[in-house]
Design an enzyme around this catalytic site. Structure first.
Site, short mmCIF file in Angstrom:
data_model
loop_
_atom_site.label_atom_id
_atom_site.label_comp_id
_atom_site.label_asym_id
_atom_site.label_seq_id
_atom_site.Cartn_x
_atom_site.Cartn_y
_atom_site.Cartn_z
N CYS A 19 0.81 -1.22 0.00
CA CYS A 19 0.00 0.00 0.00
C CYS A 19 0.84 1.27 0.00
O CYS A 19 0.35 2.35 -0.32
CB CYS A 19 -0.92 0.02 1.22
SG CYS A 19 -1.93 -1.45 1.42
N SER B 205 -11.59 -0.04 3.64
CA SER B 205 -11.49 0.49 2.28
C SER B 205 -11.98 -0.53 1.26
O SER B 205 -11.86 -1.74 1.47
CB SER B 205 -10.03 0.86 1.97
OG SER B 205 -9.20 -0.29 2.10
N HIS C 272 -9.02 2.75 -2.37
CA HIS C 272 -7.66 2.29 -2.11
C HIS C 272 -7.14 1.51 -3.31
O HIS C 272 -7.26 0.29 -3.38
CB HIS C 272 -7.64 1.44 -0.85
CG HIS C 272 -6.27 1.14 -0.33
ND1 HIS C 272 -5.14 1.78 -0.76
CD2 HIS C 272 -5.85 0.23 0.61
CE1 HIS C 272 -4.08 1.30 -0.12
NE2 HIS C 272 -4.49 0.36 0.71
#
Length: 391
Positions: A86, A217, A333
């Protein structure tokens, strides 16, 4: 080291785009950032391309950046492929910042593209296991990797810990998520724009207690881009005053988390105290992650988490607006692009052009994003301190 300025930002809307390719998403973001910066492809001297899951989702394991950049006219210049779960987008921006700050080049592009959605849901969910140590993965319940990403199980344990040790309640988590959805409803780039209220969040499908489907998310596709340069360009000058990346402590050795290490170092480099931050985008792949980020980034005093969560402290009009983009929960995301999308939002805010999301007249901003899990802790984080230089 040379001063580094943000010349331009651009992004696509985040969402579930089964009919769009990485090339298509990348093209839209690149065209947007070049237009915003008033630059051309020939002006870019280095490209840092962030992506996490293409090898598992699309099969494009290698030369991902070159594949996306080639039809856009990029060639000859160095193209670096960056993967850090991420935190990939934040990592790409950090490397672009280093290239300019060190004098290696004058102008560099950080581009993040993620194509995470797939018709095969098991393939999609199981891909997220690669963001952990697959040989020593943390415990998960039945269904992890088939009907949800395994990381939701960790989110649930962290939420339970916050309730037990910090006094947070389900209503607090609902309020944090509802805040995100309010911001997202005002953001044309957001994946989820429905504007859910607290009761809707709490009444949504339970995934892993106490995390409902609206507290985490979504899996998003999308792209975002940032151009950095030694040259300020026209309009408000936004300087990256501090840029740092840090990993978790070594095995068996106590130490600060990756988020704390990265933000502390970025603030020190910028010569700015956390209390001077006027707006922030922090990692909120779940409501629990956002609360933890408040304190790990030095924004929230230890012990004040419940106070912040149970009031409008981080809302528009509050003392410190956080995740005005809608954050990962509502804006979405898209792993390789998320860190750059945070910067897109903060640049909009610092320029004063965020529309209904505008949070006053901020001058100092923080972007923090984390990635991956090793031995329970977030494995890597990046932090960027942005400062608008008023003439």
């Amino acid at each position: 080291m040379d001063s580094v300025y943000i010349r331009g930002v651009g992004m696509t809307r985040f969402g579930r785009f089964l009919d769009r390719s990485m090339k298509d998403l990348g093209r839209e973001a690149v065209e947007a950032v070049l237009s915003d910066a008033a630059l051309e492809v020939k002006d870019i001297q280095a490209l840092y391309f962030a992506n996490s899951l293409a090898g598992l989702i699309t099969g494009q394991e290698c030369i991902r950046g070159e594949v996306v950049a080639y039809p856009l006219g990029f060639g000859t210049i160095p193209i670096h492929n960056v993967e850090n779960a991420c935190a990939s987008g934040g990592n790409a921006l950090h490397l672009a910042w280093m290239a300019v700050a060190s004098g290696m080049c004058d102008t560099a592009l950080a581009l993040g593209v993620e194509k995470a959605n797939h018709e095969d849901r098991t393939r999609m969910f199981s891909a997220y296991k690669s963001g952990t140590d697959i040989e020593e993965m943390f415990a998960t319940g039945a269904g992890a990797g088939t009907d949800r990403t395994p990381l939701v199980d960790r989110q649930a344990v962290l939420a339970q810990t916050l309730m037990r040790e910090k006094g947070l309640t389900l209503d607090d988590f609902g309020r944090i998520a509802a805040k995100a959805y309010h911001y997202g409803s005002l953001n044309p780039m957001a994946h989820r724009r429905e504007g859910h209220d607290i009761q809707t969040v709490l009444g949504a499908r339970m995934v892993v207690d106490p995390i409902t489907s609206l507290m985490s998310s979504p899996i998003s596709d999308g792209a975002a881009a940032v151009i950095v340069s030694r040259h300020k360009g026209s309009g408000p000058s936004i300087k990256i005053a501090g840029s740092r990346l840090a990993s978790r402590p070594p095995k068996g050795i106590p130490g600060p988390t990756s988020a704390k290490s990265a933000t502390t170092a970025a603030f020190t480099a910028a010569g700015i105290e956390p209390r001077e931050v006027q707006i922030a985008e922090v990692h909120d792949a779940s409501v629990a992650y956002e609360v933890i980020a408040w304190s790990e980034c030095g924004l929230c005093p230890e012990g004040d988490e419940h106070k912040w969560a149970s009031t409008d402290y981080t809302a528009l009009g509050g003392k410190l607006p956080i995740n005005t983009s809608g954050g990962l929960i509502s804006r979405g995301h898209a792993l390789g692009a998320s860190g750059l999308a945070q910067v897109y939002e903060l640049v909009e805010q610092l320029r004063g052009v965020a529309g209904d999301r505008q949070a006053g007249n901020p001058r100092v901003a923080l972007a923090q994003v984390g990635g991956g899990v090793i031995d329970w802790q977030t494995s890597v984080s990046t932090a960027h301190v942005l400062v608008r230089e008023d003439s």
